[in-house]
Enzyme design. Structure first.
Site, PDB file in Angstrom:
ATOM      1  N   GLU A 101       0.131  -2.589   5.793  1.00  0.00           N
ATOM      2  CA  GLU A 101      -1.593  -3.180   6.307  1.00  0.00           C
ATOM      3  C   GLU A 101      -1.407  -4.697   6.077  1.00  0.00           C
ATOM      4  OE1 GLU A 101      -5.836  -1.571   4.970  1.00  0.00           O
ATOM      5  OE2 GLU A 101      -4.329  -1.145   3.506  1.00  0.00           O
ATOM      6  N   ASP A 140       0.292  -3.412   1.451  1.00  0.00           N
ATOM      7  CA  ASP A 140      -0.997  -3.851   1.685  1.00  0.00           C
ATOM      8  C   ASP A 140      -0.670  -5.513   1.521  1.00  0.00           C
ATOM      9  OD1 ASP A 140      -2.667  -5.051   2.977  1.00  0.00           O
ATOM     10  OD2 ASP A 140      -4.754  -3.372   1.420  1.00  0.00           O
ATOM     11  N   LYS A 166     -13.745   0.504   7.579  1.00  0.00           N
ATOM     12  CA  LYS A 166     -14.750   0.183   5.984  1.00  0.00           C
ATOM     13  C   LYS A 166     -15.383   0.321   6.982  1.00  0.00           C
ATOM     14  CE  LYS A 166     -10.358  -1.726   3.837  1.00  0.00           C
ATOM     15  NZ  LYS A 166      -9.995  -2.396   2.787  1.00  0.00           N
TER      16      LYS A 166
END
Length: 358
Positions: free
Chosen positions: A219, A191, A268
């Site tokens: 990510e 990430d 999210k």
């Protein structure tokens, strides 16, 4: 008929057992607004709006004001059992403020589940209360990351999420150190938290591919608003690319799909505004053959419990990203989820299973 009669907020700061460090920030606490929604039968549901300045830009004060003002006005007096209509009212009450809307949306779902006497994952359609998660390795030097990686795998985690993006020139060496430390059978995903330019991203990812380090996915390699850059990277590497900060709501995901800017999306609740939109995002991604994950901001057991319930009900194409509450030194709640190694265990209790503050 039971109606929503009260919406309250409370600030919380929960100490972490280890500093959480990314390309965007360093924190030693989870700072959040706890939201409670109560109906006329005395049933209370819980939600939360985390403060993550560098991602959402939403503050504790702003979330409190939004919840206490327009969101409370939108839901007070509504039918506690008409979940779909009330959640639509929340979504349409204000622009932006995704964290605040997500907190109220989750609390309304918690009320609905408690009124029916079922757990939140069961309300959402799940047949399981267990969800596998990765664990994050906070950004650091190669030696520290390798040591932490060995510790986490010994604790039972089979997928490591390595924070990179702090220094493109040395990121590949850090990944190599972690792979050497844990061997070939442990999953490694990266990430970058928007930390690379598109050219840096292609250079680093290509180097990792050439070294055969077995990176599962990368990510958010570039800035959230740079969809052209994200698409440019995705088209030039073999490693799957996941959009995170680039996708808040449906319009964002539609834009990513239209440009073929990413292979996967991380959903999210504090970005998209709650469970209602979160489920739609997952459905839309799957319809367009995009990979999916459910993740969280740095949230406590309330927000994490809701995210894990969504993952349990809808499933994801890769292991979920649900370790946020694991970082807490201890749970501030009575009841709620727990961790069993690399598994989030949701309570077999009404709603989120939160009984109060510890």
């Amino acid at each position: 008929m039971s109606r929503i009669v009260e919406v309250t907020t409370e600030r919380m700061s929960v100490p972490l057992h280890t500093p959480f460090v990314t390309a965007l920030r360093r924190t030693e606490t989870t700072d959040t607004v706890l939201v409670r929604v109560t109906d006329s039968d005395g049933v209370t549901g819980w939600g939360e709006a985390p403060q993550v300045w560098q991602v959402t830009g939403e503050s504790l004060a702003g979330a409190e004001a939004c919840v206490a003002g327009p969101l409370a006005a939108a839901v007070t007096g509504t039918d506690a059992d008409d979940l779909a209509a009330t959640c639509r009212a929340v979504a349409g009450a204000v622009a932006g403020n995704h964290g605040a809307k997500g907190a109220v949306d989750v609390a309304l779902h918690d009320v609905a589940a408690r009124r029916r006497g079922v757990s939140l994952p069961v309300l959402l359609g799940s047949t399981t209360l267990r969800v596998a998660t990765d664990v994050t390795l906070a950004a650091g030097d190669a030696d520290a990351l390798a040591e932490t990686a060995r510790t986490r795998t010994a604790e039972g985690f089979g997928v490591l999420k390595l924070k990179v993006g702090t220094d493109a020139a040395t990121d590949a060496a850090r990944v190599a150190a972690v792979r050497d430390a844990v061997g070939p059978d442990v999953g490694i995903r990266l990430d970058a938290n928007q930390g690379w330019t598109p050219r840096e991203a292609v250079r680093v990812i290509s180097a990792l591919e050439d070294k055969g380090l077995g990176v599962e996915l990368v990510e958010q390699p570039v800035a959230a608003a740079d969809l052209d850059g994200l698409a440019w990277v995705t088209a030039r590497v073999d490693t799957p690319v996941m959009a995170d900060e680039s996708v808040y709501g449906l319009r964002d995901l539609v834009a990513v799909i239209h440009r073929r800017a990413a292979d996967l999306v991380n959903v999210k609740l504090a970005k998209c505004g709650g469970l209602s939109t979160g489920r739609t995002l997952l459905d839309l991604a799957r319809a367009h053959e995009m990979g999916t994950a459910v993740g969280s901001m740095m949230e406590t057991h309330v927000g994490l419990g809701a995210a894990a319930s969504l993952a349990a009900a809808c499933g994801t194409s890769v292991v979920a990203d649900l370790d946020a509450a694991w970082w807490a030194r201890e749970s501030p709640y009575l009841g709620g989820l727990r961790y069993d190694g690399a598994t989030v265990v949701l309570p077999d209790a009404p709603g989120l299973g939160i009984e109060g503050l510890a």
